[in-house]
Scaffold this motif. Structure first.
Motif, PDB file in Angstrom:
ATOM      1  N   VAL A  17      45.860  51.826  54.106  1.00 26.25           N
ATOM      2  CA  VAL A  17      44.522  51.714  53.522  1.00 26.25           C
ATOM      3  C   VAL A  17      43.844  50.382  53.804  1.00 26.25           C
ATOM      4  O   VAL A  17      42.708  50.176  53.407  1.00 26.25           O
ATOM      5  CB  VAL A  17      44.571  51.924  51.986  1.00 26.25           C
ATOM      6  CG1 VAL A  17      45.185  53.255  51.651  1.00 26.25           C
ATOM      7  CG2 VAL A  17      45.358  50.793  51.310  1.00 26.25           C
ATOM      8  N   CYS A  18      44.525  49.442  54.473  1.00 27.23           N
ATOM      9  CA  CYS A  18      43.934  48.134  54.720  1.00 27.23           C
ATOM     10  C   CYS A  18      42.671  48.270  55.566  1.00 27.23           C
ATOM     11  O   CYS A  18      42.665  48.970  56.584  1.00 27.23           O
ATOM     12  CB  CYS A  18      44.948  47.237  55.420  1.00 27.23           C
ATOM     13  SG  CYS A  18      44.338  45.580  55.721  1.00 27.23           S
ATOM     14  N   TYR A  19      41.593  47.626  55.142  1.00 26.43           N
ATOM     15  CA  TYR A  19      40.309  47.743  55.808  1.00 26.43           C
ATOM     16  C   TYR A  19      39.974  46.470  56.573  1.00 26.43           C
ATOM     17  O   TYR A  19      40.365  45.372  56.184  1.00 26.43           O
ATOM     18  CB  TYR A  19      39.203  48.017  54.781  1.00 26.43           C
ATOM     19  CG  TYR A  19      39.264  49.393  54.167  1.00 26.43           C
ATOM     20  CD1 TYR A  19      38.625  50.472  54.747  1.00 26.43           C
ATOM     21  CD2 TYR A  19      39.971  49.600  52.977  1.00 26.43           C
ATOM     22  CE1 TYR A  19      38.680  51.730  54.178  1.00 26.43           C
ATOM     23  CE2 TYR A  19      40.036  50.858  52.405  1.00 26.43           C
ATOM     24  CZ  TYR A  19      39.390  51.916  53.008  1.00 26.43           C
ATOM     25  OH  TYR A  19      39.449  53.155  52.445  1.00 26.43           O
ATOM     26  N   LEU A 311      35.568  47.587  44.215  1.00 29.49           N
ATOM     27  CA  LEU A 311      36.470  47.449  45.355  1.00 29.49           C
ATOM     28  C   LEU A 311      37.745  46.692  44.999  1.00 29.49           C
ATOM     29  O   LEU A 311      38.848  47.099  45.399  1.00 29.49           O
ATOM     30  CB  LEU A 311      35.748  46.757  46.506  1.00 29.49           C
ATOM     31  CG  LEU A 311      34.610  47.569  47.141  1.00 29.49           C
ATOM     32  CD1 LEU A 311      33.866  46.737  48.173  1.00 29.49           C
ATOM     33  CD2 LEU A 311      35.144  48.843  47.776  1.00 29.49           C
ATOM     34  N   CYS A 312      37.624  45.593  44.264  1.00 28.18           N
ATOM     35  CA  CYS A 312      38.834  44.852  43.895  1.00 28.18           C
ATOM     36  C   CYS A 312      39.725  45.680  42.978  1.00 28.18           C
ATOM     37  O   CYS A 312      40.956  45.641  43.095  1.00 28.18           O
ATOM     38  CB  CYS A 312      38.463  43.531  43.235  1.00 28.18           C
ATOM     39  SG  CYS A 312      37.770  42.313  44.388  1.00 28.18           S
ATOM     40  N   ILE A 324      41.894  43.241  49.427  1.00 25.80           N
ATOM     41  CA  ILE A 324      41.317  42.392  48.369  1.00 25.80           C
ATOM     42  C   ILE A 324      40.793  41.104  48.988  1.00 25.80           C
ATOM     43  O   ILE A 324      39.680  40.647  48.694  1.00 25.80           O
ATOM     44  CB  ILE A 324      42.355  42.082  47.279  1.00 25.80           C
ATOM     45  CG1 ILE A 324      42.723  43.354  46.512  1.00 25.80           C
ATOM     46  CG2 ILE A 324      41.816  41.027  46.308  1.00 25.80           C
ATOM     47  CD1 ILE A 324      43.821  43.155  45.486  1.00 25.80           C
ATOM     48  N   GLY A 325      41.595  40.504  49.879  1.00 22.90           N
ATOM     49  CA  GLY A 325      41.153  39.283  50.549  1.00 22.90           C
ATOM     50  C   GLY A 325      39.910  39.509  51.385  1.00 22.90           C
ATOM     51  O   GLY A 325      38.977  38.689  51.370  1.00 22.90           O
ATOM     52  N   VAL A 390      35.093  40.230  40.441  1.00 21.25           N
ATOM     53  CA  VAL A 390      36.464  40.268  40.957  1.00 21.25           C
ATOM     54  C   VAL A 390      37.470  40.370  39.813  1.00 21.25           C
ATOM     55  O   VAL A 390      38.388  41.203  39.836  1.00 21.25           O
ATOM     56  CB  VAL A 390      36.748  39.028  41.828  1.00 21.25           C
ATOM     57  CG1 VAL A 390      38.237  38.966  42.190  1.00 21.25           C
ATOM     58  CG2 VAL A 390      35.899  39.049  43.094  1.00 21.25           C
ATOM     59  N   PHE A 391      37.308  39.545  38.787  1.00 22.11           N
ATOM     60  CA  PHE A 391      38.272  39.534  37.688  1.00 22.11           C
ATOM     61  C   PHE A 391      38.165  40.796  36.833  1.00 22.11           C
ATOM     62  O   PHE A 391      39.173  41.241  36.266  1.00 22.11           O
ATOM     63  CB  PHE A 391      38.084  38.273  36.845  1.00 22.11           C
ATOM     64  CG  PHE A 391      38.826  37.080  37.386  1.00 22.11           C
ATOM     65  CD1 PHE A 391      39.974  36.618  36.778  1.00 22.11           C
ATOM     66  CD2 PHE A 391      38.381  36.439  38.532  1.00 22.11           C
ATOM     67  CE1 PHE A 391      40.667  35.525  37.288  1.00 22.11           C
ATOM     68  CE2 PHE A 391      39.056  35.349  39.050  1.00 22.11           C
ATOM     69  CZ  PHE A 391      40.210  34.891  38.436  1.00 22.11           C
ATOM     70  N   ILE A 392      36.972  41.371  36.719  1.00 20.65           N
ATOM     71  CA  ILE A 392      36.854  42.652  36.019  1.00 20.65           C
ATOM     72  C   ILE A 392      37.596  43.725  36.802  1.00 20.65           C
ATOM     73  O   ILE A 392      38.307  44.556  36.233  1.00 20.65           O
ATOM     74  CB  ILE A 392      35.370  43.032  35.827  1.00 20.65           C
ATOM     75  CG1 ILE A 392      34.735  42.102  34.784  1.00 20.65           C
ATOM     76  CG2 ILE A 392      35.234  44.490  35.386  1.00 20.65           C
ATOM     77  CD1 ILE A 392      33.227  42.228  34.700  1.00 20.65           C
ATOM     78  N   GLY A 393      37.444  43.718  38.132  1.00 19.75           N
ATOM     79  CA  GLY A 393      38.170  44.674  38.962  1.00 19.75           C
ATOM     80  C   GLY A 393      39.669  44.506  38.856  1.00 19.75           C
ATOM     81  O   GLY A 393      40.419  45.490  38.845  1.00 19.75           O
ATOM     82  N   LEU A 394      40.141  43.265  38.747  1.00 17.41           N
ATOM     83  CA  LEU A 394      41.572  42.994  38.592  1.00 17.41           C
ATOM     84  C   LEU A 394      42.043  43.228  37.159  1.00 17.41           C
ATOM     85  O   LEU A 394      43.238  43.096  36.874  1.00 17.41           O
ATOM     86  CB  LEU A 394      41.877  41.546  38.984  1.00 17.41           C
ATOM     87  CG  LEU A 394      41.604  41.154  40.445  1.00 17.41           C
ATOM     88  CD1 LEU A 394      41.813  39.662  40.646  1.00 17.41           C
ATOM     89  CD2 LEU A 394      42.469  41.954  41.407  1.00 17.41           C
ATOM     90  N   THR A 395      41.112  43.551  36.267  1.00 12.29           N
ATOM     91  CA  THR A 395      41.347  43.721  34.821  1.00 12.29           C
ATOM     92  C   THR A 395      42.059  42.507  34.225  1.00 12.29           C
ATOM     93  O   THR A 395      42.833  42.639  33.271  1.00 12.29           O
ATOM     94  CB  THR A 395      42.132  45.015  34.497  1.00 12.29           C
ATOM     95  OG1 THR A 395      43.400  44.991  35.148  1.00 12.29           O
ATOM     96  CG2 THR A 395      41.349  46.250  34.921  1.00 12.29           C
TER      97      THR A 395
END
Length: 465
Positions: A17-19, A311-312, A324-325, A390-395
């Motif tokens: 899945v790496c984009y 996305l994150c 993620i990077g 980003v941090f919301i996506g990472l929860t």
């Protein structure tokens, strides 16, 4: 052996899945552009309500719509955690291809939003008394604003449930449907308000009624679109399954962290207004215009923040560190581009933009003297917008809350302690106030940037368990 098999499966998932950075940029724009379009419709609704109220034959109606809208928005802003928390948790489940988990999160978030709205509806009267006591408007304005608030809050269950549905759709990587929902609500709101006020003769009450009915219609549209996204699969999970299989402790921890973060942000914005109010009406008017520059920039940056959340969260759920990077690199590039564009536009057209927002030549002149604030807003705030997403996506909502509390402490320290260290005769207190606010924005981004690498590592290690 089962543990090794699980690790191998995760590694295979990362490899498939790496984009690439180019693909990531397309994904970012696909999510950001509809979100930006949704945000741009928000001020159009405010302009419509102001236009209607301005043609009712008295300044009290304009004042009442301003106060009433602020009352409603202050309540709903606190509940913004519903949209953000649902996005992060759903994106995580979506990335892990946990479709049952997506359904449980949808059901739990919808129920939390709807029943929270019911509680707000029951508390509408004491809430109106409390907020009006804090704001202290003129008695005739307060009466009209209270009516607007009570009628508007009749749609609180629909509005908060729609926030949860929108968060779920964003987590499922779809901001187009949230845009359709937002535009539908705003267009219906404008049409109903004009009809009730000018065709039906309902007066000021017609504005609030139009808002309330539009929110219920918006809930119907959002649910229909969510059903379409489910593509024939069940949309709802049985409540016994939600209680048994959803990590409710984590669900409520994420949402409570975000609720406290919203309250912290609100305290800073309220303090901006309160401190400016002590400096007189001219400063208050000047700061209201300056804040519009910030809000206009936020309409665009929030779109990219939505991309970051979706996305994150998705790639974290898939344990896909390279993507993620790549997402963070892409977001950094787009935020830098937005900073350049808005700094140039604000720098070249500050007087013209201010003149569009006010007829007062004195206020415009004061804005020009504070042009440095306008120029600093994009640069100082861009990281906070993107890293919030980003941090919301990472929860990782605990660190998100911590960063906001630290930034708030810096804001109050800069504004309240600087006069103790410097002669007050040389201090421009409004300039100091904006220095404190810009420090608040910068600190939020800086603290999150410091925590970013460890947050990603911790989140991915949890995904590999």
């Amino acid at each position: 052996m089962a543990i090794f098999a699980k690790i191998i499966k995760k590694i295979q998932t990362v490899q498939t899945v790496c984009y690439s950075d180019k693909k990531i940029n397309r994904l970012i724009l696909r999510l950001a552009i509809p979100a930006i379009c949704s945000n741009i419709t928000v001020p159009l609704l405010g302009l419509s309500d102001t236009f209607i109220s301005g043609h009712m034959g008295g300044e009290k109606f304009l004042a009442a719509i301003a106060v009433g809208t602020m009352m409603v928005n202050s309540i709903y802003w606190l509940w913004g955690f519903l949209r953000m928390g649902t996005t992060g948790l759903t994106a995580e489940a979506f990335g892990a291809e946990d479709h049952e988990g997506c359904r449980r999160i949808f059901t739990a978030s919808f129920m939390l939003g709807f029943f929270s709205g019911m509680v707000l509806l029951l508390l509408a009267y004491p809430l109106s008394r409390l907020i009006l006591a804090i704001m202290d408007p003129q008695p005739d304005t307060a009466l009209l604003a209270a009516r607007y608030f009570m009628i508007s809050l009749a749609s609180a269950p629909a509005f908060l449930a729609t926030m949860a549905v929108n968060g779920w759709m964003i987590g499922r990587q779809n901001t187009l449907y949230t845009m359709i929902t937002a535009i539908t609500v705003n267009v219906v709101n404008i049409l109903l308000s004009f009809t009730f006020v000018f065709a039906c003769g309902w007066g000021f009450i017609g504005v609030a009624t139009g808002t309330s009915l539009a929110n219920w219609i918006g809930l119907g549209v959002a649910l229909a679109l969510a059903r379409r996204m489910a593509a024939g699969e069940p949309l709802w999970a049985p409540m016994r399954e939600v209680r048994a299989k959803l990590d409710l402790r984590r669900f409520f921890r994420v949402n409570s962290d975000l609720l406290l973060r919203s309250a912290t942000l609100m305290s800073v914005f309220f303090a901006m207004t309160a401190f400016a109010g002590r400096m007189g009406n001219l400063v208050l008017a000047q700061n209201a215009i300056l804040m519009q520059f910030f809000m206009f920039f936020s309409y665009f940056m929030d779109g990219f923040a939505y991309s970051a959340e979706a996305l994150c969260g998705r790639f974290a759920g898939a344990a896909d560190r390279p993507s993620i990077g790549a997402t963070i690199r892409g977001l950094a590039m787009w935020s830098a581009a937005m900073c350049v564009v808005f700094t140039l536009v604000f720098g070249c057209f500050t007087p013209q933009i201010a003149a569009l927002l006010t007829d007062s030549a004195e206020v415009v002149a004061q804005i020009v003297t504070m042009r440095w604030v306008v120029l600093a807003i994009p640069v100082m705030s861009a990281a906070a917008f993107i890293l919030d997403g980003v941090f919301i996506g990472l929860t990782d909502t605990a660190r998100l809350l911590t960063s906001t509390v630290v930034a708030m402490a810096i804001y109050f320290a800069v504004y309240l302690l600087t006069p103790l260290a410097c002669p007050t005769s040389i201090i421009n207190h409004n300039a100091l106030l904006w220095c404190a606010f810009l420090s608040f924005l910068l600190a939020r981004g800086a603290v999150l940037a410091i925590c970013l690498r460890s947050s990603i590592s911790r989140r991915l290690s949890r995904a590999m368990e």
